[in-house]
Design a protein around this motif. Structure first.
Motif, PDB file in Angstrom:
ATOM      1  N   THR A 215      -7.012  -1.877  -6.033  1.00  0.00           N
ATOM      2  CA  THR A 215      -6.632  -1.024  -7.160  1.00  0.00           C
ATOM      3  C   THR A 215      -7.707  -1.050  -8.232  1.00  0.00           C
ATOM      4  O   THR A 215      -8.289  -2.101  -8.509  1.00  0.00           O
TER       5      THR A 215
ATOM      6  N   SER B 265      -4.858   3.638  -6.543  1.00  0.00           N
ATOM      7  CA  SER B 265      -4.387   2.700  -5.518  1.00  0.00           C
ATOM      8  C   SER B 265      -4.931   3.163  -4.174  1.00  0.00           C
ATOM      9  O   SER B 265      -4.673   4.294  -3.744  1.00  0.00           O
TER      10      SER B 265
ATOM     11  N   TYR C 244       0.851  -1.194   0.000  1.00  0.00           N
ATOM     12  CA  TYR C 244       0.000   0.000   0.000  1.00  0.00           C
ATOM     13  C   TYR C 244       0.887   1.245   0.000  1.00  0.00           C
ATOM     14  O   TYR C 244       1.982   1.250   0.589  1.00  0.00           O
TER      15      TYR C 244
ATOM     16  N   TRP D 220       6.021   2.664  -0.619  1.00  0.00           N
ATOM     17  CA  TRP D 220       5.068   1.588  -0.412  1.00  0.00           C
ATOM     18  C   TRP D 220       5.461   0.784   0.821  1.00  0.00           C
ATOM     19  O   TRP D 220       6.639   0.547   1.063  1.00  0.00           O
TER      20      TRP D 220
END
Length: 346
Positions: A230, A248, A16, A118
């Motif tokens: 997503t 996202s 994420y 991320w």
């Protein structure tokens, strides 16, 4: 249909976005994921690291501290941490005292990619790295980035981004005008989600398409859900113009989502000029989604239940719910290769 909160344990094993890479500089950056607090900082080589946002000593928030030469310093007693979570400097200890390996905080896999940082906060990342955004940085393509906070869960955001009928009302005349014309769609299940393809989709009385497409150009439109968080929307025109909207979703909590949207398009030599009005127009359209999803969640809270009803034009909503539930409960998701045809009016 009552949609219950999805258990998060297995969903935590995915990547994420925590922040834009440029937001992580000399100071630590706090972020939330699955209603838990974390902190980001860079080591002396500029590589990002992610830790739980608490000092192992007295639980002070590390995000309130500072970066000291690539070590994260606690604001309470000055303990300093490496990106692997080890306490490597404790000022109160006598010089040359060995620091126990037990004095650490939990660290998490963290990578920098596509201009984002991320993080995976689960025990077993499903992939070594996140998936890349399509055509980002490719020659002939123009890109801009949006960051939007929704007071809604991930599933609601995804359903909204991949739902055609709402555009006639929420984005009326901006993106789509009501025509009541029949539109055919084919929905296919994929190994990582599902995709819907639309045929003979109307574009008249739409500000977006009057500016971004030629009337005689044929349109190929697909909406794709990529599990677990997503969405990707492609508008491909026969004159080679191509617009890709990839979102996202980062679950801050079960009711709040940070959405990082990358819009990449091929228009030709004047792509930079098109962006001057395309970006603010996109921000306004997303604001309209923020408004309606906030209202939806407020009403769900008011009534204390979802009680959703499904109809055939809700093309990808069942796949979003089934896939996320399957990941969370470690049960089989929808089998790839399934296909069904739907007709709707837009």
């Amino acid at each position: 249909m009552e949609v219950r909160p999805t258990p998060t344990a297995m969903l935590e094993n995915y990547w994420y976005i925590a922040c834009r890479a440029r937001e992580l500089a000399d100071r630590p950056v706090p972020f939330a994921l699955f209603d838990r607090p974390f902190v980001l900082f860079r080591d002396r080589h500029g590589r990002p690291g992610a830790l739980e946002d608490r000092c192992a000593h007295r639980n002070a928030p590390l995000s309130a501290g500072k970066n000291c030469g690539g070590l994260l310093e606690c604001p309470y007693h000055g303990w300093r941490y490496h990106t692997d979570g080890r306490a490597v400097d404790i000022p109160a200890l006598p010089e040359n005292t060995a620091i126990s390996e037990q004095l650490r905080v939990k660290a998490y896999p963290c990578v920098e990619q596509d201009g984002y940082v991320w993080v995976c906060v689960g025990d077993r990342p499903t992939r070594d790295r996140p998936s890349s955004f399509p055509h980002l940085g490719d020659r002939g393509w123009t890109t801009f980035h949006l960051k939007t906070r929704f007071r809604a869960p991930v599933a609601s955001c995804l359903e909204n981004f991949l739902d055609c009928p709402h555009a006639t009302f929420v984005h009326r005349f901006w993106f789509r005008a009501p025509t009541a014309k029949p539109v055919r769609a084919i929905v296919r299940s994929l190994e990582d989600g599902a995709v819907a393809e639309y045929f003979e989709e109307p574009r008249e009385n739409s500000l977006v398409w009057s500016l971004l497409s030629q009337k005689r150009a044929r349109l190929q439109h697909t909406d794709r859900f990529i599990a677990p968080a997503t969405s990707r929307v492609d508008y491909i025109f026969s004159d080679r113009r191509h617009y890709i909207i990839t979102s996202s979703c980062t679950p801050l909590s079960d009711r709040e989502t940070e959405v990082y949207t990358v819009i990449t398009f091929r228009f030709g030599a004047i792509g930079w000029l098109i962006r001057l009005f395309f970006e603010p127009m996109s921000r306004w359209i997303i604001y309209q989604d923020v408004k309606i999803l906030n209202q939806q969640q407020q009403n769900i809270d008011r009534f204390g239940k979802t009680a959703y009803k499904l109809i055939p034009p809700d093309l990808l909503a069942p796949y979003i719910w089934k896939w996320r539930q399957a990941i969370a409960t470690q049960t089989p998701p929808p089998s790839p290769g399934q296909e069904h045809h739907v007709e709707m009016r837009l």
